[in-house]
Design an enzyme around this catalytic site. Sequence first.
Site, short mmCIF file in Angstrom:
data_model
loop_
_atom_site.label_atom_id
_atom_site.label_comp_id
_atom_site.label_asym_id
_atom_site.label_seq_id
_atom_site.Cartn_x
_atom_site.Cartn_y
_atom_site.Cartn_z
N GLY A 108 38.26 19.07 60.12
CA GLY A 108 39.21 18.09 60.52
C GLY A 108 39.70 18.00 61.85
O GLY A 108 39.99 16.97 62.37
N HIS A 164 49.29 8.32 67.09
CA HIS A 164 49.65 9.63 66.65
C HIS A 164 50.89 10.43 66.93
O HIS A 164 51.44 9.97 68.11
CB HIS A 164 48.45 10.67 66.87
CG HIS A 164 47.23 10.19 66.00
ND1 HIS A 164 46.30 9.20 66.34
CD2 HIS A 164 46.72 11.02 64.98
CE1 HIS A 164 45.34 9.06 65.68
NE2 HIS A 164 45.67 10.10 64.59
N LYS A 168 49.69 15.94 68.75
CA LYS A 168 48.16 16.03 68.95
C LYS A 168 47.89 16.17 70.08
O LYS A 168 48.09 15.57 71.02
CB LYS A 168 47.76 14.41 68.49
CG LYS A 168 46.22 14.34 68.32
CD LYS A 168 45.74 13.07 67.52
CE LYS A 168 44.32 12.92 67.50
NZ LYS A 168 43.55 13.86 66.98
#
Length: 275
Positions: A108, A164, A168
């Site tokens: 992921g 986000h 991140k």
Amino acid sequence: MSSQLPIPVLVNGAAGKMGREVVKAIAQQQDMTLLGAVDRNPAHDGQDAGELAGIGPLEVPITNQFEPMLAMLAQEKQLGVMVDFTHPDSVYDNIRSAIAYGIRPVVGTTGLSPQQINELADFADKASTGCLMVPNFSIGMVLLQQAAVQASQYFDHVEIIELHHNQKADAPSGTALQTAQLLAEFGKSFNPPTVQETEKLPGARGSLADADIRIHSVRLPGLIAHQEVIFGAPGQIYTLRHDTSDRSCYMPGVLLAIRKVTQLKALVYGLEKIL
């Protein structure tokens, strides 16, 4: 090899927010077993992965010994799976190491370049080892992308905004890049210029992806993961948006990927390929 044996899983990045959700999800499955939990944050070394995930002890201590855990997983009778939610700086080496040990990666972590993904695809193909790279494990995001592809046949102007949390590390997000790639697959070029643009601040118009699609990235505390695809035409705007309010929304996709990757012999990119 008995198909009745549970799938042994190693979670890499187990102390992170996504890693804890994966630990929790795996612990609730009858056909999976959490064999190991790896994290490079020394603050969690030796801590029980289950206790850190908030579900009570699982007797699986978190360790920073990644390759020894891969070696242990490779000794299992059933095909092992590594789930990786780590960092763009380390994910390429993590995937190569897992494949070298015959472990199936479910990834992921985003931020890899197209060249790196192609290299990993070649490596997985030569090893006949399944690998699933998924920019976004949410079923809702897959549906958004499918709707965007449908809409792209009727609109010539489109831009993508992805939002986000501020932890991140990569921008634009892998999901936004994948969305632009899906829209570009039909060979159409978007956003024909109508005026000579001047950016008074560099990057004000976002980054330019495939097929002249602009992507804009927002990073703020309080966000999790969100994406808008905005189509425009004279007299109308068509907006597709997906919002994540809890990371548990990714777990059905992660669990599906763990079950599917053991059946693969090559690298597959995108959750939609296994639905």
